[in-house]
Design a protein around this motif. Sequence first.
Motif, PDB file in Angstrom:
ATOM      1  N   PRO A 136      71.548  11.524  10.164  1.00  0.00           N
ATOM      2  CA  PRO A 136      71.141  10.126  10.380  1.00  0.00           C
ATOM      3  C   PRO A 136      70.610   9.932  11.802  1.00  0.00           C
ATOM      4  N   ALA A 194      71.606   4.360  12.597  1.00  0.00           N
ATOM      5  CA  ALA A 194      72.341   4.450  11.333  1.00  0.00           C
ATOM      6  C   ALA A 194      73.733   5.035  11.546  1.00  0.00           C
ATOM      7  N   LEU A 195      73.838   6.060  12.377  1.00  0.00           N
ATOM      8  CA  LEU A 195      75.131   6.695  12.642  1.00  0.00           C
ATOM      9  C   LEU A 195      76.127   5.707  13.249  1.00  0.00           C
TER      10      LEU A 195
END
Length: 84
Positions: free
Chosen positions: A38, A42-43
């Motif tokens: 990711p 997103a992470l």
Amino acid sequence: MVWADVALSKHPRFANNVRDNLSGVSLMLRAVTRLRKPDLHALFGLHVRARGAWVESPDRADAVFAADRGLTPFDPDRVAADYL
């Protein structure tokens, strides 16, 4: 070029090479080149959803993910060790 430092056999010999480990090399290359990670947004979004909540002010946050303070994109070792 992709550099992958992987062990291909349990008991490597002096002549540990691609020819003698072709099936293992093939599997490792597929795994390394098809790995999807990711992006940082997103992470960290996943970590927020799993462990906390977004806050409006960085001063109210327990952890800050930003370009100029807290955990930054310039800390890849820390990101990999603590968040991947």
